[in-house]
Structures are given as structure tokens and as C-alpha cells.
Design a protein around this motif. Structure first.
Motif, PDB file in Angstrom:
ATOM      1  N   GLU A  81       0.870  -1.182   0.000  1.00 15.59           N
ATOM      2  CA  GLU A  81       0.000   0.000   0.000  1.00 15.59           C
ATOM      3  C   GLU A  81       0.908   1.234   0.000  1.00 15.59           C
ATOM      4  O   GLU A  81       2.130   1.117   0.137  1.00 15.59           O
ATOM      5  CB  GLU A  81      -0.934  -0.019   1.205  1.00 15.59           C
ATOM      6  CG  GLU A  81      -0.227   0.040   2.545  1.00 15.59           C
ATOM      7  CD  GLU A  81      -0.480   1.332   3.284  1.00 15.59           C
ATOM      8  OE1 GLU A  81      -1.616   1.785   3.312  1.00 15.59           O
ATOM      9  OE2 GLU A  81       0.494   1.908   3.825  1.00 15.59           O
ATOM     10  N   THR A  83       0.150   4.457   1.747  1.00 16.50           N
ATOM     11  CA  THR A  83       0.065   5.467   2.812  1.00 16.50           C
ATOM     12  C   THR A  83       1.341   5.481   3.666  1.00 16.50           C
ATOM     13  O   THR A  83       1.928   6.557   3.877  1.00 16.50           O
ATOM     14  CB  THR A  83      -1.171   5.186   3.705  1.00 16.50           C
ATOM     15  OG1 THR A  83      -2.282   5.018   2.839  1.00 16.50           O
ATOM     16  CG2 THR A  83      -1.431   6.329   4.657  1.00 16.50           C
ATOM     17  N   ARG A 111       0.341  -7.568  -3.472  1.00 14.32           N
ATOM     18  CA  ARG A 111      -0.268  -8.355  -2.385  1.00 14.32           C
ATOM     19  C   ARG A 111      -0.475  -9.775  -2.885  1.00 14.32           C
ATOM     20  O   ARG A 111      -1.043  -9.969  -3.960  1.00 14.32           O
ATOM     21  CB  ARG A 111      -1.645  -7.776  -1.979  1.00 14.32           C
ATOM     22  CG  ARG A 111      -1.556  -6.401  -1.367  1.00 14.32           C
ATOM     23  CD  ARG A 111      -2.909  -5.896  -0.909  1.00 14.32           C
ATOM     24  NE  ARG A 111      -2.826  -4.483  -0.591  1.00 14.32           N
ATOM     25  CZ  ARG A 111      -3.846  -3.721  -0.217  1.00 14.32           C
ATOM     26  NH1 ARG A 111      -5.042  -4.257  -0.097  1.00 14.32           N
ATOM     27  NH2 ARG A 111      -3.679  -2.448   0.045  1.00 14.32           N
ATOM     28  N   GLU A 113      -2.557 -12.150  -2.896  1.00 14.84           N
ATOM     29  CA  GLU A 113      -3.935 -12.600  -2.670  1.00 14.84           C
ATOM     30  C   GLU A 113      -4.259 -13.679  -3.692  1.00 14.84           C
ATOM     31  O   GLU A 113      -3.525 -13.866  -4.663  1.00 14.84           O
ATOM     32  CB  GLU A 113      -4.894 -11.428  -2.872  1.00 14.84           C
ATOM     33  CG  GLU A 113      -4.680 -10.313  -1.876  1.00 14.84           C
ATOM     34  CD  GLU A 113      -5.810  -9.315  -1.905  1.00 14.84           C
ATOM     35  OE1 GLU A 113      -6.876  -9.655  -1.398  1.00 14.84           O
ATOM     36  OE2 GLU A 113      -5.619  -8.204  -2.424  1.00 14.84           O
ATOM     37  N   PHE A 120      -5.637  -8.723  -8.104  1.00 12.38           N
ATOM     38  CA  PHE A 120      -4.343  -9.092  -8.689  1.00 12.38           C
ATOM     39  C   PHE A 120      -3.273  -9.125  -7.604  1.00 12.38           C
ATOM     40  O   PHE A 120      -3.485  -8.631  -6.507  1.00 12.38           O
ATOM     41  CB  PHE A 120      -3.947  -8.057  -9.750  1.00 12.38           C
ATOM     42  CG  PHE A 120      -4.984  -7.898 -10.823  1.00 12.38           C
ATOM     43  CD1 PHE A 120      -5.020  -8.750 -11.908  1.00 12.38           C
ATOM     44  CD2 PHE A 120      -5.952  -6.908 -10.728  1.00 12.38           C
ATOM     45  CE1 PHE A 120      -5.992  -8.625 -12.882  1.00 12.38           C
ATOM     46  CE2 PHE A 120      -6.937  -6.773 -11.691  1.00 12.38           C
ATOM     47  CZ  PHE A 120      -6.960  -7.636 -12.768  1.00 12.38           C
ATOM     48  N   GLU A 129      -3.331  11.805  -0.029  1.00 10.45           N
ATOM     49  CA  GLU A 129      -3.166  11.912   1.426  1.00 10.45           C
ATOM     50  C   GLU A 129      -3.092  13.382   1.842  1.00 10.45           C
ATOM     51  O   GLU A 129      -2.529  14.197   1.106  1.00 10.45           O
ATOM     52  CB  GLU A 129      -1.854  11.238   1.890  1.00 10.45           C
ATOM     53  CG  GLU A 129      -1.644   9.804   1.458  1.00 10.45           C
ATOM     54  CD  GLU A 129      -2.596   8.796   2.100  1.00 10.45           C
ATOM     55  OE1 GLU A 129      -3.302   9.149   3.056  1.00 10.45           O
ATOM     56  OE2 GLU A 129      -2.656   7.653   1.600  1.00 10.45           O
ATOM     57  N   ARG A 257     -12.605  -1.168   7.623  1.00  5.56           N
ATOM     58  CA  ARG A 257     -11.464  -1.202   6.705  1.00  5.56           C
ATOM     59  C   ARG A 257     -10.490  -2.314   7.116  1.00  5.56           C
ATOM     60  O   ARG A 257     -10.482  -2.773   8.240  1.00  5.56           O
ATOM     61  CB  ARG A 257     -10.749   0.150   6.628  1.00  5.56           C
ATOM     62  CG  ARG A 257     -11.674   1.312   6.357  1.00  5.56           C
ATOM     63  CD  ARG A 257     -11.840   1.571   4.881  1.00  5.56           C
ATOM     64  NE  ARG A 257     -10.577   1.809   4.246  1.00  5.56           N
ATOM     65  CZ  ARG A 257     -10.144   1.122   3.174  1.00  5.56           C
ATOM     66  NH1 ARG A 257     -10.872   0.187   2.631  1.00  5.56           N
ATOM     67  NH2 ARG A 257      -8.981   1.394   2.637  1.00  5.56           N
ATOM     68  N   TYR A 261      -4.543   0.911  10.920  1.00  9.49           N
ATOM     69  CA  TYR A 261      -4.178   2.267  11.350  1.00  9.49           C
ATOM     70  C   TYR A 261      -5.336   3.262  11.415  1.00  9.49           C
ATOM     71  O   TYR A 261      -5.164   4.396  11.797  1.00  9.49           O
ATOM     72  CB  TYR A 261      -3.037   2.819  10.497  1.00  9.49           C
ATOM     73  CG  TYR A 261      -3.157   2.762   8.981  1.00  9.49           C
ATOM     74  CD1 TYR A 261      -4.218   3.354   8.310  1.00  9.49           C
ATOM     75  CD2 TYR A 261      -2.152   2.148   8.228  1.00  9.49           C
ATOM     76  CE1 TYR A 261      -4.296   3.329   6.929  1.00  9.49           C
ATOM     77  CE2 TYR A 261      -2.220   2.117   6.840  1.00  9.49           C
ATOM     78  CZ  TYR A 261      -3.291   2.712   6.198  1.00  9.49           C
ATOM     79  OH  TYR A 261      -3.361   2.692   4.827  1.00  9.49           O
ATOM     80  N   TYR A 262      -6.559   2.827  11.053  1.00 13.49           N
ATOM     81  CA  TYR A 262      -7.659   3.800  10.968  1.00 13.49           C
ATOM     82  C   TYR A 262      -8.266   4.177  12.313  1.00 13.49           C
ATOM     83  O   TYR A 262      -8.279   3.392  13.254  1.00 13.49           O
ATOM     84  CB  TYR A 262      -8.775   3.251  10.074  1.00 13.49           C
ATOM     85  CG  TYR A 262      -8.361   3.141   8.631  1.00 13.49           C
ATOM     86  CD1 TYR A 262      -8.223   4.280   7.846  1.00 13.49           C
ATOM     87  CD2 TYR A 262      -8.085   1.909   8.056  1.00 13.49           C
ATOM     88  CE1 TYR A 262      -7.829   4.188   6.515  1.00 13.49           C
ATOM     89  CE2 TYR A 262      -7.685   1.801   6.731  1.00 13.49           C
ATOM     90  CZ  TYR A 262      -7.566   2.945   5.965  1.00 13.49           C
ATOM     91  OH  TYR A 262      -7.171   2.850   4.663  1.00 13.49           O
TER      92      TYR A 262
HETATM   93  P1  HAM Z   1      -7.177  -0.733   0.479  1.00 13.49           P
HETATM   94  O1  HAM Z   1      -8.629  -0.764   0.749  1.00 13.49           O
HETATM   95  O2  HAM Z   1      -6.380  -1.874   0.968  1.00 13.49           O
HETATM   96  O3  HAM Z   1      -6.635   0.629   1.123  1.00 13.49           O
HETATM   97  O4  HAM Z   1      -6.928  -0.572  -1.076  1.00 13.49           O
HETATM   98  C1  HAM Z   1      -7.492   0.507  -1.795  1.00 13.49           C
HETATM   99  C2  HAM Z   1      -8.013   0.036  -3.139  1.00 13.49           C
HETATM  100  O5  HAM Z   1      -6.995  -0.629  -3.864  1.00 13.49           O
HETATM  101  C3  HAM Z   1      -9.149  -0.957  -3.071  1.00 13.49           C
HETATM  102  O6  HAM Z   1     -10.382  -0.328  -2.869  1.00 13.49           O
HETATM  103  C4  HAM Z   1      -9.067  -1.619  -4.446  1.00 13.49           C
HETATM  104  O7  HAM Z   1      -9.714  -0.812  -5.427  1.00 13.49           O
HETATM  105  C5  HAM Z   1      -7.580  -1.616  -4.718  1.00 13.49           C
HETATM  106  N1  HAM Z   1      -7.002  -2.940  -4.426  1.00 13.49           N
HETATM  107  C6  HAM Z   1      -6.635  -3.440  -3.230  1.00 13.49           C
HETATM  108  N2  HAM Z   1      -6.153  -4.691  -3.359  1.00 13.49           N
HETATM  109  C7  HAM Z   1      -6.238  -5.001  -4.660  1.00 13.49           C
HETATM  110  C8  HAM Z   1      -5.895  -6.166  -5.456  1.00 13.49           C
HETATM  111  N3  HAM Z   1      -5.341  -7.246  -4.902  1.00 13.49           N
HETATM  112  N4  HAM Z   1      -6.110  -6.123  -6.806  1.00 13.49           N
HETATM  113  C9  HAM Z   1      -6.656  -5.034  -7.389  1.00 13.49           C
HETATM  114  N5  HAM Z   1      -6.986  -3.902  -6.694  1.00 13.49           N
HETATM  115  C10 HAM Z   1      -6.784  -3.888  -5.360  1.00 13.49           C
HETATM  116  C11 HAM Z   1      -5.346   1.016   1.108  1.00 13.49           C
HETATM  117  O8  HAM Z   1      -4.485   0.528   0.438  1.00 13.49           O
HETATM  118  C12 HAM Z   1      -5.099   2.249   1.970  1.00 13.49           C
HETATM  119  N6  HAM Z   1      -3.677   2.570   1.893  1.00 13.49           N
HETATM  120  C13 HAM Z   1      -5.966   3.398   1.479  1.00 13.49           C
HETATM  121  C14 HAM Z   1      -5.736   4.668   2.221  1.00 13.49           C
HETATM  122  C15 HAM Z   1      -5.010   5.728   1.800  1.00 13.49           C
HETATM  123  N7  HAM Z   1      -6.171   4.920   3.439  1.00 13.49           N
HETATM  124  C16 HAM Z   1      -5.746   6.131   3.789  1.00 13.49           C
HETATM  125  N8  HAM Z   1      -5.020   6.615   2.813  1.00 13.49           N
END
Ligand code: HAM
Length: 410
Positions: A81, A83, A111, A113, A120, A129, A257, A261-262
Motif C-alpha cells: 500500500e 500510505t 499483495r 492474494e 491481482f 493523502e 477497513r 491504522y484507521y
Molecule cells: P485498500 O482498501 O487496501 O486501502 O486498497 C485501496 C483500493 O486498492 C481498493 O479499494 C481496491 O480498489 C484496490 N485494491 C486493493 N487490493 C487489490 C488487489 N489485490 N487487486 C486489485 N486492486 C486492489 C489502502 O491501500 C489504503 N492505503 C488506502 C488509504 C489511503 N487509506 C488512507 N489513505
């Protein structure tokens, strides 16, 4: 030897790369309009940047990080991620001397997954941010921006905004105790995975997608009943402001979420058009995280969206780019052709050349392509330092001196 691509990765070409670039251009434009500065960070970081801040019991840390020891003795992780790397970069480069600091970034995340539609192992995120403001106006600015970006890119898609508040950090601890007790009392109905989280991190159970866990979670004490009046007031102000921006939302008390960290406001934009991977964009407030990572104790809020998920819902109605197809009769005209290519390049005129010396074949290929003009060089043109322009939409042909190319082709 035929080598396959890594599971869960994908190559971008044709319309998909066009969509990717369009998203990137729009984000850069919208970000700059609201004074967000672009930040790029390395795709790998020291593993400790992620393990504790994202939550040792979060799925990302438990099962999904690509971590390895490098040839020295450092433990590194491909960023899952954006952040935490952004905070790390803001601290490392002393960018927090002026707050609020508004940043955006675009790039690949990793990731491990189970791959499926919309999920993906390498995917791209857009990330916004704001560091250093506790004002609910920061949430408002980010949610309005997210809403605007999604509706600009996928105007016809049905998108809903889910909203919740987790209250202040200290309230959250209290609520976790209440939740642990509730889940403990119902432990026999929970999945094995969730049972292990009852005392360590009960919020993660609210995030479980397993049917029986969801049933128990739906009857759990809600966080809203355990947050301070100040948190309630801020959340209500945000809701009113969203209404005045005509942004519809649904309150979802179980939205916590997937990362640890939220606190405060959390939100997700979802769609029914993508199947089970239905979250397009998610984010929230993370007061305390910047301090945890060695920076000043200032608040933060942000969101990220998955480019692939947005891209899957975008239309592919790209305007065809017009260009010139070169059709040459004979290898002996190569020097003459070089002069033409030089002229086209110097004048930024788009062209295509397939290194074939057969006018008939070149013309039929041009007719099937997106080219709108063919430049033909045969014996006659070669002798007179000329070329023939054939306009494919009208069929009209004209022989000109090669130095006139620029004035004929605009
Ligand atoms: P997250 O919900 O883990 O948040 O990921 C944000 C977005 O990334 C998801 O809503 C999705 O659209 C996309 N995403 C996550 N995993 C995958 C995957 N394996 N394949 C395709 N798309 C994916 C965060 O990452 C936090 N850092 C968001 C944040 C920013 N919170 C505060 N600031």
C-alpha cells in the motif's frame, strides 16, 4: 523456452494502457488543481514500515506481503500500500515542515492474494493523502475529489459511498474491549479464523466476509454508541456537508477497513458492477500513524483506488489516431525514403513503416488500418524527388515534391 507470467500479474497494452494513461493524466490534472503535490516512492521498503502499522493480524500482513531478506541482512517488502511509504518519504525528506501537506501518487502495489476478477497480485493504485489536519473539511475535500474522479472516469456506473466513524483512538480501545466480550460470548458461532482474533483484534472480525461471522457482526454493539460527543459532532458535520455537495452515502456501522491504522472517519466507494471485488476506492483517517512511524504527532487522512478495477468499468471508445502509411516499391529507393522519414520526424508527423517493398500489399494493409494518408514512392516519384499522397477517405491522389510534404499534411 516459453516462460509464463507470474500468477496475478498482467501486461498492459492496447486499450488497457490507453485507459491507464487517461486515468493517470486525469489524476495529475485534478490533483494539481487542488494543490496536491505528486510523490513517487520506491516499490520496496524495509519490512518494519508495514508489519506493525498495518496490523499484525490484518490479512495483508498475515498472508499477503512479498517479503524477503536481501543479499545483505535487510528484510524488505514490496509495498502492499502507499500510505505508510508516503509518510516515510515525507519524514525522510523533511516535507512535514509545512503542514497541511497534500500529496498524491500513482503506482504499483503488491499483495499475494488469491487472484480473481478485479483482484491481482500486482495492481496499481491512485493515492491521495493529507497530513496535518484534524478538520473534517480535509475528509470532505478528499471524498468530494474521489467522487468527482470516479464519476469523471466511469460516469454511467452505479457507485455507492459507504461511511462510518471509528471515533478517536482512545475510544476505539474501549470499544474493542466491548467487542471482544461480545464475540467471546458468541464464539461458538464464529469461524475458526475469527475466533483467533477475539482478544487480539476484534475489529478484524467485523471485516470478515464469512457468512456466519457476518451474521454475528451484524448484531454486535455498534461503535457509534461508544464514541465521544466531539467525534459525533464532527461526523455529523461531515454528513451535512456531503449532503450540501449532493453526494449520497449510506452509513455502514460495520465498516472498519482492512488495515489497522484507521480511526475517525472511514469510507469506501463500492459498485455492484464488478462481482465480489466490489470496492473501487477506500480510505479514512489515521491519526497517530505519522507519530508511530517516527514523525511528529500530527493527524492524517487519505484514500486509495484500484486503477484496474476502475479500468474494467471504463468504456473503450478511444478516438483513432490518424497517421501516414509509407508504401515503397523497391529497395533501391531507400535513400529517397530516408529523406522523407527525416522530414516526417522533424515535423512531428505520425507515420508507420513496415520495411516491406511492395506498393500493392502496403496499400491494402493501409486500407485495413487506421491510417488516413499513404505516401507512395515508385519509380516516377523517385526520379523527380517526389512522392504521391493518397488520401484514404476520399481516394484523391496528388504527386508533390518531398519538400512540400509539411504544407500538404497538417
Ligand atoms: P485498500 O482498501 O487496501 O486501502 O486498497 C485501496 C483500493 O486498492 C481498493 O479499494 C481496491 O480498489 C484496490 N485494491 C486493493 N487490493 C487489490 C488487489 N489485490 N487487486 C486489485 N486492486 C486492489 C489502502 O491501500 C489504503 N492505503 C488506502 C488509504 C489511503 N487509506 C488512507 N489513505
Amino acid at each position: 523456452m516459453k516462460i509464463r507470467s507470474v500468477r496475478g500479474t498482467h501486461d498492459l497494452y492496447d486499450d488497457n494502457i490507453k485507459k491507464f494513461n487517461l486515468i493517470k493524466d486525469l489524476i495529475t490534472y485534478k490533483g494539481q488543481l487542488q494543490s496536491f503535490k505528486e510523490l513517487q516512492t520506491p516499490i520496496f521498503e524495509l519490512s518494519e514500515l508495514f508489519s506493525k502499522p498495518l496490523g499484525e493480524l490484518s490479512d495483508v500482513v498475515l498472508k499477503e506481503m512479498y517479503s524477503f531478506q536481501d543479499r545483505g541482512d535487510e528484510f524488505l517488502t514490496l509495498r502492499p500500500e502507499f500510505t505508510t511509504p508516503m509518510i516515510r518519504a515525507a519524514i525522510s525528506n523533511n516535507l512535514l515542515k509545512e503542514i497541511p501537506l497534500k500529496l498524491f501518487g500513482i503506482g504499483p502495489m503488491f499483495r499475494r492474494e488469491r487472484p480473481q476478477k478485479g483482484r491481482f497480485r500486482q495492481f496499481n493504485q491512485i493515492n491521495f493523502e493529507i497530513f496535518g489536519s484534524e478538520d473534517y473539511m480535509a475528509e470532505l475535500e478528499l471524498i468530494v475529489l474521489a467522487n468527482d474522479i470516479l464519476h469523471s472516469l466511469i460516469p454511467d456506473v452505479d457507485i455507492s459511498l459507504n461511511l462510518n466513524t471509528l471515533g478517536q483512538r482512545n475510544n476505539l480501545k474501549n470499544y474493542k474491549d466491548i467487542l471482544s466480550k461480545y464475540f467471546y460470548d458468541n464464539k461458538l458461532k464464529l469461524s475458526k479464523e475469527s475466533r483467533e482474533k477475539i482478544h487480539k483484534n476484534p475489529l478484524r472480525i467485523l471485516d470478515s466476509k464469512q457468512e456466519n461471522d457476518v451474521e454475528i457482526s451484524n448484531l454486535a454493539p455498534t461503535i457509534y454508541d461508544h464514541i465521544s460527543n466531539e467525534s459525533k459532532y464532527n461526523f455529523d458535520q461531515l454528513r451535512k456537508a456531503l449532503q450540501s455537495f449532493n453526494i449520497k452515502y449510506e452509513i455502514n456501522h460495520n465498516l472498519v477497513r482492512g488495515l489497522d491504522y484507521y480511526c475517525g472517519t472511514v469510507f469506501e466507494f463500492k459498485t455492484k458492477s464488478l462481482g465480489s471485488q466490489d470496492t473501487l476506492l477506500g480510505g479514512g483517517r489515521y491519526d497517530g500513524l505519522i507519530g508511530l512511524l517516527g514523525g511528529p504527532d500530527i493527524p492524517g487522512v487519505g484514500w486509495a483506488a484500484g486503477i484496474e478495477r476502475i479500468s474494467m468499468l471504463m468504456k473503450s471508445d478511444f478516438k483513432k489516431e490518424k497517421y501516414i502509411h509509407l508504401a515503397i516499391n523497391n529497395e533501391k529507393f531507400k535513400i529517397h525514403l530516408q529523406k522523407i522519414i527525416k522530414l516526417l520526424q522533424e515535423n512531428n508527423i505520425p507515420f508507420y513503416w513496415n520495411y516491406k517493398y511492395n506498393i500493392k500489399k502496403s496499400l491494402s494493409k493501409a486500407n485495413m488500418s487506421d491510417a488516413n494518408i499513404v505516401i507512395i514512392v515508385g519509380e516516377k516519384e523517385y526520379q523527380n524527388n517526389n512522392c504521391t499522397l493518397k488520401f484514404l477517405d476520399t481516394g484523391e491522389q496528388k504527386e508533390i515534391n518531398i519538400n512540400e510534404i509539411k504544407s500538404y499534411i497538417k
